[in-house]
Design a protein around this motif. Structure first.
Motif, PDB file in Angstrom:
ATOM      1  N   VAL A  83       0.830  -1.210   0.000  1.00  0.00           N
ATOM      2  CA  VAL A  83       0.000   0.000   0.000  1.00  0.00           C
ATOM      3  C   VAL A  83       0.863   1.259   0.000  1.00  0.00           C
ATOM      4  O   VAL A  83       0.567   2.246  -0.667  1.00  0.00           O
ATOM      5  CB  VAL A  83      -0.937   0.017   1.239  1.00  0.00           C
ATOM      6  N   TYR A  84       1.966   1.200   0.761  1.00  0.00           N
ATOM      7  CA  TYR A  84       2.817   2.384   0.891  1.00  0.00           C
ATOM      8  C   TYR A  84       4.009   2.362  -0.066  1.00  0.00           C
ATOM      9  O   TYR A  84       4.934   3.159   0.064  1.00  0.00           O
ATOM     10  CB  TYR A  84       3.303   2.532   2.339  1.00  0.00           C
ATOM     11  N   GLY A  85       3.997   1.429  -1.032  1.00  0.00           N
ATOM     12  CA  GLY A  85       5.046   1.394  -2.048  1.00  0.00           C
ATOM     13  C   GLY A  85       6.410   1.041  -1.479  1.00  0.00           C
ATOM     14  O   GLY A  85       7.421   1.590  -1.904  1.00  0.00           O
ATOM     15  N   ILE A  86       6.453   0.101  -0.530  1.00  0.00           N
ATOM     16  CA  ILE A  86       7.716  -0.237   0.117  1.00  0.00           C
ATOM     17  C   ILE A  86       8.654  -0.946  -0.857  1.00  0.00           C
ATOM     18  O   ILE A  86       8.204  -1.672  -1.759  1.00  0.00           O
ATOM     19  CB  ILE A  86       7.458  -1.124   1.365  1.00  0.00           C
ATOM     20  N   SER A  87       9.956  -0.749  -0.683  1.00  0.00           N
ATOM     21  CA  SER A  87      10.964  -1.415  -1.522  1.00  0.00           C
ATOM     22  C   SER A  87      11.466  -2.660  -0.803  1.00  0.00           C
ATOM     23  O   SER A  87      11.211  -2.860   0.391  1.00  0.00           O
ATOM     24  CB  SER A  87      12.137  -0.466  -1.776  1.00  0.00           C
ATOM     25  N   ASP A  88      12.202  -3.514  -1.529  1.00  0.00           N
ATOM     26  CA  ASP A  88      12.766  -4.697  -0.884  1.00  0.00           C
ATOM     27  C   ASP A  88      13.751  -4.289   0.218  1.00  0.00           C
ATOM     28  O   ASP A  88      13.837  -4.927   1.261  1.00  0.00           O
ATOM     29  CB  ASP A  88      13.428  -5.629  -1.899  1.00  0.00           C
ATOM     30  N   PHE A  89      14.466  -3.188  -0.016  1.00  0.00           N
ATOM     31  CA  PHE A  89      15.394  -2.690   1.007  1.00  0.00           C
ATOM     32  C   PHE A  89      14.626  -2.271   2.258  1.00  0.00           C
ATOM     33  O   PHE A  89      14.999  -2.606   3.379  1.00  0.00           O
ATOM     34  CB  PHE A  89      16.198  -1.502   0.455  1.00  0.00           C
TER      35      PHE A  89
END
Length: 768
Positions: free
Chosen positions: A605-611
Motif C-alpha cells: 500500500v505504501y510502495g515499500i521497496s525490498d530494502f
C-alpha cells in the motif's frame, strides 16, 4: 576534459585526460581544486576506480548507500589499499587469509551482500545511451513570462526574486484598475446582501490574547465585494455591530464565499453566532486542484492565480493594541482598506477561476459534497475539544520523571562517568571514544547518535537499550506531558486541537496544536497518555475504526480476485497472504509468518521497496525481494494495478482517487532514478490512501448530519486517520453506535464490504 562537480563520487572518472574540478571552502571563501589520476593516487594511494570499492565498504548516507556497518572511511581505504578490491577482500576472507579479528571480522563476513550492492550503487554508469548533442545544451534566453507562470504554479516564490522575474519584463496589473472602493452605510450593505442572497467577503481580525478563547483573534472589519458593480466596501465591526454579524452569518439562505472558513466558523462561535450558508472556500478549491500547495494563504493564492502587483501593500501591518471584544476600533487607514478591498476582489476572481478548473477536472462533487461539508464537521470537532484529567496528567509526568532519574543513574554507571545524555556530542564521545563501540555514521558535527544508529548498536552493549528507553521517556514527558499542559483551555478544561483539510497531499485530515493523531501507540508507556483524555461525567467515548480500509480499497481498485474473495468471506487477509507467499496451508500459518505477511500487505500500500521491507523485518534484502515477488505473483490483480497506475501516471502526469481527487506527480519524468522511484511510490499509494481519506470524510459528514437531524447531544471529538470518536450521553450511546456503524459502512459501495469496529470506554486508552 574537465568535469566541474560538487560530488566527490566523480573522482572515479579521473584519468590522465579527465580532470575533476571540485569546490572546497578555505578561510571562508569557496575555491576549486583539480584532481586527475596522479593527484588521486597521491592523496588516496589508489587508482581512481578503486574509490568505488572504498565507497562499497564505507557507504554513503547522503546517497542511501548502506556500506558495511562499522566500516568508516579510514578502514575502507586501508582495506582497499591492502586487498585492491572488494572481490579480492572477500576471496581472502573465504580462504581465511584476510587476518581480520573480532567485531570487524564479523561485520565483514556478515555483510558481503551489502558490500557488493553498495559497490554497484556507487558505480557511475558510463554506458547510458545519450541521444543529445552538446549543441542541445547551449544556454538560450528564457521565455520569462512562461517561466514566471510555471514558478507561480509551483510556488517557487524565492526563485522569482532570485531571477528577477517580478521586474519590468513581466507587466502586472494595477489593483486600482480592477475594482473600486466605495462608501456605503452598514444598513445599505446588509440590504444588498439580503437582496443578492450571496456575499463575497474578506474578514479583518486583530489579536486577542484572552486565554479562554480557542482562536485568539477577533473580527474588527469586513470587506464586501459586489461582483455586479466590481465595487468593494469596508465596514468596521464595533461593539454594537454584533447584530450585523448575526444577520449575515446566521442566515442560511445567504451563500458565503471567502477563505479559511473553518477559522471564521470558530471566531463567530466564540461570540455566540452560528455560521450558516458557507458555500465556497477558495483555499479548499485551490488545494483540491493542487494538493501539494498546502495551507494556501491569501497572498499565495493571488500570486498563483492573478497577475497583480502586491508590492504596494507588502509593508508589515502595525500591531494593534489589545482591546475588549467589539470595543470601538479606530477606522482603518485608507491604504489598509484598499488592501482588504483587493483581497475581496481576489476572492471573487479566484473563485471564478478555480470553479471552472474544478469542473474541467471532474472534482466539483469532491468539493461541494465532501470538502465543503467537512469544514463544519472539523470546526465543531475543534470547538468540542477533548477533556483532559490534569491531575492524572501531572501524576503520569511525576512517574516519568522518577523513571528518568533512575535511568540516568543506570546509564552513568554503565558508562563509568556522568555526562549530558541529551547532548549528541557528549553521548557520541562516550559511546565511540570511551567505550569504543563501532562507528556507524559520522556527521559534520561529530558522531551520529540518531535512532537508526542506536538500533544497529543494540547488540554491542546493554547501555544502548537504556539510552533508547531514556529518549522515549524524555520525549513522552516533554511532548506529551509538559507539551499537552499548555494547550488545556482554562475555561473548558479541554484541548481544542486544530484539524486541517489543506495540509496533506493525500487528502487526509491532519491535527496540530497539539497533534492528537501522533500520540505514541507502539509501546505501552506511550499509549498511557491516552488515559488522561476522558468524557464528561454522564458521558462515554464511542470509538469506531475502519477495519483494514486501505487494503479493502486496494482490493476494489485492483480488482484482485484473491483479495476480494478473502474480504467477502471474512477471512484473515494477513493469514491468506502468508499462506500464499509461504506456500503453507492457512490453518498452519504461524504468528511470525502472519506478521511478515502483514508487513508485506501494508508495505505494498505504501510502495515499500525490498530494502525497506528487509530493514523492517530484519531479514536479508534478497529474502525481502523474494517475499514481494511471490506476493505479486499470487495477487496478480495488484501487480497489474501497480504497473498500470505508474504507466498511466507517467503519461497523464497525475493520479486520482475514486472521487477524482488528483495529485500531480512530475517526479515520474525526472532524470534522477531515486526521484522517479519516489514518484512511482506516490502513484501507487495516493489512489489508495486518498480514497480511504475521502471515505472517512463522507462517513464523518453522515454521522454529523444524522446527529444534527435527530437532535442528539452527543458530539464528534476526534478523528485519527481511519478512526472516529464521539463523546456520547450514556442514554444516547446505543443510538450513536448504530449511527456510526451504519454511516461508516455505507459511506461507499465497494466490491468488498466496509467494516466499522465499534468500542466504548471511559477514557481514550480503553477504547478498542
Amino acid at each position: 576534459m574537465t568535469i566541474l562537480s560538487g560530488d566527490r563520487d566523480t573522482f572515479q572518472l579521473a584519468t590522465d585526460k579527465i580532470t575533476i574540478r571540485i569546490p572546497h571552502t578555505k578561510g571562508g571563501k569557496t575555491e576549486t581544486e583539480e584532481y586527475n589520476r596522479e593527484k588521486i593516487r597521491e592523496k588516496y594511494g589508489l587508482e581512481p576506480q578503486q574509490l568505488i570499492d572504498v565507497k562499497g565498504l564505507q557507504g554513503d548516507t547522503s546517497d542511501n548507500i548502506p556500506g558495511v556497518p562499522g566500516v568508516g572511511e579510514k578502514t575502507a581505504l586501508a582495506f582497499i589499499q591492502k586487498f585492491g578490491s572488494i572481490e579480492n577482500l572477500y576471496e581472502k576472507v573465504e580462504k581465511g587469509e584476510a587476518e581480520l579479528k573480532g567485531k570487524q571480522k564479523e561485520n565483514i563476513e556478515n555483510n558481503k551482500e551489502l558490500a557488493f550492492l553498495s559497490k554497484e550503487l556507487g558505480t557511475i554508469n558510463l554506458s547510458v545511451p545519450i541521444s543529445d548533442t552538446l549543441e542541445d545544451f547551449k544556454v538560450e534566453e528564457w521565455d520569462k513570462p512562461k517561466v514566471l507562470e510555471l514558478f507561480r504554479e509551483l510556488n517557487f516564490n524565492r526563485y522569482m526574486e532570485r531571477f528577477s522575474l517580478r521586474g519590468e519584463d513581466i507587466k502586472k496589473e494595477n489593483p486600482k484598475d480592477l475594482y473600486k472602493m466605495v462608501d456605503k452605510s452598514k444598513q445599505e450593505v446588509i440590504e444588498l446582501i439580503k437582496e443578492q442572497k450571496r456575499v463575497i467577503f474578506y474578514v479583518n481580525t486583530v489579536e486577542d490574547k484572552n486565554p479562554e478563547k480557542i482562536i485568539k483573534e477577533r473580527i474588527v472589519g469586513l470587506t464586501i465585494f459586489n461582483e455586479m458593480t466590481q465595487e468593494a466596501v469596508y465596514i468596521a465591526i464595533n461593539k454594537e455591530d454584533k447584530k450585523i454579524l448575526q444577520t449575515i452569518f446566521e442566515d442560511e439562505t445567504i451563500k458565503k464565499t471567502s477563505i479559511d472558513l473553518t477559522k471564521l466558523y470558530l471566531l463567530l462561535k466564540q461570540e455566540g453566532i452560528d455560521f450558516k450558508g458557507m458555500d465556497y472556500d477558495i483555499a479548499i478549491s485551490s488545494y483540491i486542484l493542487n494538493p501539494t500547495n498546502n495551507k494556501p494563504s491569501m497572498e499565495k493564492l493571488i500570486e498563483q492565480y492573478l497577475n497583480i502587483d502586491l508590492q504596494e501593500w507588502e509593508e508589515e501591518e502595525p500591531k494593534q493594541q489589545q482591546m475588549n471584544l467589539f470595543d470601538t476600533v479606530p477606522e482603518e487607514k485608507s491604504g489598509k482598506q484598499e488592501k482588504y478591498g483587493l483581497y475581496s476582489y481576489a476572492i471573487s476572481k479566484i473563485r471564478e477561476i478555480t470553479s471552472k478548473q474544478l469542473e474541467e477536472t471532474g472534482a466539483q462533487s469532491l468539493f461541494y459534497e465532501i470538502e465543503m461539508p467537512t469544514i463544519e464537521v472539523l470546526s465543531n470537532m475543534q470547538w468540542n475539544g477533548m477533556y483532559v484529567d490534569q491531575k492524572e496528567l501531572e501524576q503520569f509526568g511525576k512517574e516519568l520523571t522518577e523513571k528518568l532519574e533512575t535511568l540516568t543513574k543506570i546509564i552513568y554507571e554503565m558508562a563509568g562517568q556522568e555526562f549530558n545524555i541529551n547532548s549528541p556530542k557528549q553521548l557520541g564521545e562516550v559511546l565511540f571514544e570511551k567505550m569504543k563501540l563501532p562507528i556507524i555514521k559520522k556527521t559534520k558535527s561529530g558522531y551520529s547518535t540518531d535512532v537508526d544508529v542506536l538500533e544497529k548498536l543494540k547488540r554491542e552493549d546493554p547501555i544502548i537499550e537504556q539510552i533508547l528507553e531514556y529518549r522515549q521517556l524524555m520525549k513522552l514527558n516533554s511532548t506529551y506531558v509538559e507539551g499537552l499542559k499548555q494547550y488545556i483551555n482554562p475555561k473548558t478544561k479541554r484541548i481544542h486541537s486544530f484539524f486541517h483539510q489543506t495540509i496533506t497531499a493525500t487528502g487526509r485530515i491532519s491535527s496540530t496544536e497539539p497533534n492528537l493523531q501522533n500520540i505514541p501507540t507502539r509501546f505501552e508507556l506511550g499509549k498511557r497518555v491516552r488515559k488522561v483524555f476522558k468524557p464528561e461525567e454522564g458521558k462515554i467515548y464511542i470509538d469506531s475504526d475502519y477495519s483494514q480500509i486501505e487494503l479493502r480499497v486496494l482490493a476494489h481498485i485492483s480488482q484482485d480476485n484473491n483479495m476480494i474473495q478473502a474480504f467477502k468471506e471474512g477471512q484473515d487477509i494477513h493469514k491468506q497472504a502468508a499462506s500464499k507467499v509461504f506456500k503453507t496451508p492457512i490453518e498452519e500459518v504461524t504468528k511470525e509468518q502472519r506478521s511478515d505477511a502483514k508487513a508485506v500487505n501494508f508495505g505494498i500500500v505504501y510502495g515499500i521497496s525490498d530494502f525497506g521491507l528487509a530493514e523492517q523485518l530484519g531479514i536479508l534484502r534478497k529474502k525481502a525481494k523474494e517475499y514481494i515477488t511471490e506476493y505479486l505473483e499470487q495477487y496478480a490483480g495488484i501487480k497489474a494495478f501497480m504497473e498500470g497506475i505508474t504507466e498511466k501516471a507517467t503519461e497523464e502526469g497525475f493520479v486520482e482517487t475514486l472521487f477524482h481527487r488528483r495529485r500531480y506527480i512530475p517526479e515520474l519524468k525526472s532524470s534522477n532514478y531515486n526521484v522517479r522511484q519516489f514518484g512511482a511510490r506516490v502513484a501507487m499509494n495516493t489512489p489508495i490512501q486518498g480514497t480511504a481519506a475521502d471515505i472517512m470524510k463522507i462517513a464523518m459528514i453522515k454521522v454529523y448530519q444524522e446527529i444534527q437531524k435527530r437532535g442528539l447531544h452527543s458530539k464528534i471529538v476526534l478523528q485519527v486517520h481511519d478512526e472516529m470518536m464521539i463523546e456520547a450521553l450514556e442514554e444516547e450511546k446505543e443510538e450513536i453506535r448504530e449511527i456510526m456503524k451504519q454511516s461508516m459502512e455505507s459511506a461507499i459501495a465497494l466490491q468488498v464490504p466496509l467494516i466499522a469496529e465499534i468500542s466504548e470506554a471511559k477514557n481514550w486508552y480503553d477504547c478498542k
